[in-house]
Design an enzyme around this catalytic site. Structure first.
Site, short mmCIF file in Angstrom:
data_model
loop_
_atom_site.label_atom_id
_atom_site.label_comp_id
_atom_site.label_asym_id
_atom_site.label_seq_id
_atom_site.Cartn_x
_atom_site.Cartn_y
_atom_site.Cartn_z
N GLU A 432 0.82 -1.21 0.00
CA GLU A 432 0.00 0.00 0.00
C GLU A 432 0.86 1.26 0.00
O GLU A 432 0.58 2.23 0.71
CB GLU A 432 -0.95 -0.01 1.19
N GLU A 508 -3.96 -9.26 0.53
CA GLU A 508 -4.44 -8.96 1.88
C GLU A 508 -5.95 -9.00 1.83
O GLU A 508 -6.57 -8.27 1.03
CB GLU A 508 -3.93 -7.58 2.32
#
Length: 816
Positions: A432, A508
């Site tokens: 991210e 994720e």
């Protein structure tokens, strides 16, 4: 056969010579002196440290607390969660005092030391963080990234006789340098390595398997040899199987040009292929000769296996397609903090294995070497990840400060450290990262991927992406070899259609939140559900505004060939990130995402995953407990997690009907639900049916009576007498019939006698501020975990657990 015995004899002779003279390695574990605070003169030999604390490494100085709302209080906007306004984040890094400077000092000896013919290196598996290392007053190296392994040559700084050398290490953690609890100190092992000048350097052996089949496998070995000065080098190498039998060997001599590795090639016939189901390991051992004198020996474990990622079709291990059934884990070990312990890691992996998990993503940093070795041995595939941020900040004092200068160095260390481990099937270059939405972000991803392919061309590269709109628009997603999506289940198909790789990894997933043993009514799906008690419901229907429920990820893995499976956030609760209670919501200070809680006790969600993932054993689990004083005659839904297709529910003998899984609704595809059950004290009974409509298993849950005694259930009945081994004991408050009392909060007092000691306890309550290391703790929803540690002598360890008004629990554990 005669040649085989000759080879074995020769290698046994090499072992004897090596052990006597060539390479020695030992850990610096005991008798370290430690203090918080900055003492610049502590680098010097004449500094007085008599008042410092004596500690054993690995050591995490912050885990002992105390918890405090003001520890690393951060006012930030978490942009990856789409926040635009800065708010106060309490407990983001666990509410523990990891910030500040700490110093460690110890002395070590090098036996039979010769400055002219030998080399001595220090190898740190990790030091949190910004490590400055001094030997006898001289700074010998600096390494800023706390998660990475690094090593330094200290030969010229040692005392002439090799004796009484001072090692001093200064560490510093800045505020707002992490998004979770990072730990503090020398939290991983420190090695001292002595070799001859001509030797195999740290991580200097590289094993690959260019061709793998069931009939035979090609094994290529490249060995770096330091300080050989272009002379002829002889390398005698032997590959052995798990039983020590010689599989193949070679004896080669080559003239090495500068910068070139010594290459050897082997064929292993009828290889045992490594997989999660059969984690077979081979061992490769090389003796290094210069002028016919043995100067070094180097050995490591490796596995033979074949990995392929095929567009549209998915991931293949040894020619068989499979989907990752993985979890993400942070590195802390709950009440033990960040200080690595092999027994604690093994305990985590054992629980995950039983759940059916077959893969680990090391979020969001390099793992401890012990974890990778255990994954090799126990059969877990791995994605090893490096960074949580690149050149654009997530945290004010995060890794972006060092990225431009240190990223390549950190990458090379990580890749060289772990590229021989068969468990690792992918590298991840980030999580991210804000750079994903930068127009120049693709350049950074290309830079990092090229390093991976240069140092290890055998594995693909992924990265955890969460900003789908910008990465599709700016082309970033197309530059990542294996695109990984963090959540965004509703955009999998769109990403697949608009990227050339035609594969999507659930890097994720889920981020469902729950508190073990807590159930909220009415039972309904909720995003960002908040309650006065700062808990989340274990009906497993609560999630974050940016995340989802497990059922969606199961379906994506099953329904599309181009999905690669998933890595759930997270396998275990961890210290820090107490979402959804992260905005000025103290005392929450640990996560609620875990399938297993901070005390290593499975939540109900564990059995949902087990019912889908574990194909070898049956699962039949009932939610919730059935002790609800005050809820008489109220609707109390019952969920069943099972790998059977159907089941019938009874309350005190009354049937509530039979439910069957079906694909008409995602809610009923993986769960059996009875939404209209009326609570009455007594007995819940679930009868499960197989595909032949035969009743095959029964599970009952009874209403608990008054708390009567403390029950102790150890995960092990014997420990190694090595001073490090651990036993995890499930501590339960039960009634006279042994039923868990699910609302009990008794304070338990612990004492340990014999050959071991009390280590820590945890109860899984994300709001509990009781200190882990003190020999007392309150149970949460009737349970907690206490951990005891073996001594170094054989004998018996006796644990006693007392609570006011309850019968005392006592167990004995052998130490041998």
């Amino acid at each position: 056969m005669k040649n085989k015995y000759i080879i074995l004899f020769l290698f046994s002779m090499i072992f004897v010579v090596w052990c006597d003279a060539q390479r020695t390695e030992f850990l610096l574990e005991k008798n370290w002196k430690f203090t918080k605070g900055d003492y610049p003169q502590a680098r010097n030999v004449d500094f007085k440290d008599a008042g410092w604390e004596v500690v054993t490494i690995p050591h995490d100085w912050a885990i002992y607390g105390p918890f405090d709302r003001n520890n690393d209080l951060q006012k930030v906007a978490v942009t990856q969660n789409f926040e635009t306004i800065s708010t106060v984040k309490t407990g983001r890094t666990g509410g523990l005092p990891y910030i500040g400077v700490g110093w460690y000092r110890n002395y070590f000896d090098i036996d039979i030391f010769d400055l002219n013919t030998q080399e001595v290196r220090l190898l740190f598996d990790g030091a949190m963080s910004e490590a400055r290392v001094f030997v006898n007053g001289h700074e010998v190296c600096f390494w800023p990234y706390g998660y990475n392994s690094f090593h330094c040559d200290v030969t010229k700084y040692l005392n002439a006789d090799g004796k009484n050398n001072l090692l001093a290490v200064r560490l510093e953690n800045l505020p707002e340098s992490s998004r979770w609890y990072p730990g503090a100190g020398l939290y991983r092992n420190v090695h001292v390595i002595k070799t001859n000048k001509v030797h195999v350097p740290v991580w200097g052996m590289h094993v690959t398997t260019p061709f793998v089949s069931k009939e035979y496998a090609a094994v290529k070995l490249k060995t770096t040899i330091a300080n050989n000065n272009g002379e002829n080098i002889r390398v005698v190498t032997c590959i052995t199987d798990k039983n020590g039998n010689v599989v193949v060997s070679r004896d080669d001599t080559q003239k090495l040009n500068p910068g070139k590795a010594f290459e050897q090639n082997f064929i292993v016939n009828d290889p045992e292929l490594w997989s999660p189901e059969n984690p077979h390991l081979y061992r490769i051992t090389s003796g290094i000769y210069q002028n016919e004198i043995l100067v070094d020996q180097y050995s490591l474990s490796f596995g033979i296996r074949d990995i392929k990622f095929i567009a549209e079709k998915g991931f293949f291990l040894n020619g068989e397609r499979r989907k990752f059934q993985g979890v993400c884990n942070h590195h802390d070990l709950g009440p033990l903090g960040a200080a690595v312990n092999e027994a604690a890691l093994r305990r985590q992996l054992t629980l995950l294995k039983d759940m059916g998990c077959d893969a680990i993503r090391t979020t969001h940093n390099m793992p401890a070497p012990e974890l990778v070795r255990l994954c090799d041995e126990m059969g877990f595939m791995m994605i090893v990840e490096n960074f949580d941020e690149w050149d654009i900040a997530k945290c004010k004092n995060g890794y972006h400060r060092f990225f431009n200068e240190w990223a390549e160095k950190d990458m090379v260390n990580m890749l060289h450290n772990f590229r021989n481990n068969p468990s690792i099937v992918m590298w991840s270059i980030g999580n991210e990262v804000p750079s994903q939405c930068d127009d120049e972000g693709y350049k950074v991803s290309d830079f990092l991927q090229k390093i991976c392919h240069r140092e290890d061309p055998t594995r693909p590269v992924t990265s955890g992406i969460d900003q789908v709109s910008c990465v599709l628009k700016n082309g970033f997603a197309s530059t990542i070899e294996i695109p990984g999506l963090n959540y965004r289940t509703q955009r999998y198909a769109e990403t697949y259609e608009n990227t050339p790789q035609k594969l999507i990894l659930g890097s994720e997933t889920a981020s469902t939140v729950s508190s073990r043993g807590v159930y909220k009514f009415p039972v309904e799906k909720k995003a960002n559900a908040l309650y006065e008690d700062h808990q989340s419901s274990s009906y497993d229907w609560e999630y974050c505004p940016w995340s989802n429920l497990p059922d969606e990820d199961f379906a994506l893995a099953e329904d599309y060939e181009w999905t690669l499976g998933q890595f759930v956030w997270t396998g275990f609760d961890y210290l820090g990130e107490p979402t959804p209670y992260h905005t000025d919501a103290w005392p929450n200070h640990s996560s609620m995402f875990g399938i297993i809680d901070l005390a290593s006790i499975p939540k109900d969600r564990y059995y949902l995953y087990r019912s889908v993932w574990n194909k070898d054993e049956t699962t039949l689990h009932v939610v919730p407990h059935w002790t609800w004083t005050g809820r008489e005659n109220e609707i109390t839904p019952v969920f069943v997690y099972t790998n059977y297709e159907s089941a019938e529910l009874f309350v005190n003998g009354k049937s509530y009907g039979r439910k069957t899984k079906n694909s008409k609704s995602l809610d009923d595809r993986y769960r059996l639900r009875w939404m209209d059950v009326v609570y009455e004290p007594g007995e819940l009974k679930v009868v499960a049916y197989d595909k032949n409509n035969k009743a095959v298993e029964v599970k009952t849950v009874k209403t608990a009576g008054k708390p009567y005694r403390v029950e102790l259930i150890p995960d092990r009945t014997s420990l190694r007498a090595d001073g490090r081994d651990l036993a995890y004991i499930n501590v339960r408050v039960v009634d006279r019939e042994g039923n868990l009392c699910p609302h009990d909060g008794s304070m338990i007092q612990f004492s340990v006698k014999g050959e071991g000691k009390y280590r820590a306890s945890a109860n899984g309550d994300p709001t509990c501020l009781e200190l882990f290391h003190l020999p007392k703790m309150s149970v949460f929803k009737g349970q907690l975990t206490t951990i005891v540690q073996s001594g170094e002598k054989s004998g018996e360890l006796i644990l006693e657990a007392k609570a006011k008004g309850l019968k005392t629990g006592v167990i004995s554990i052998n130490v041998e």
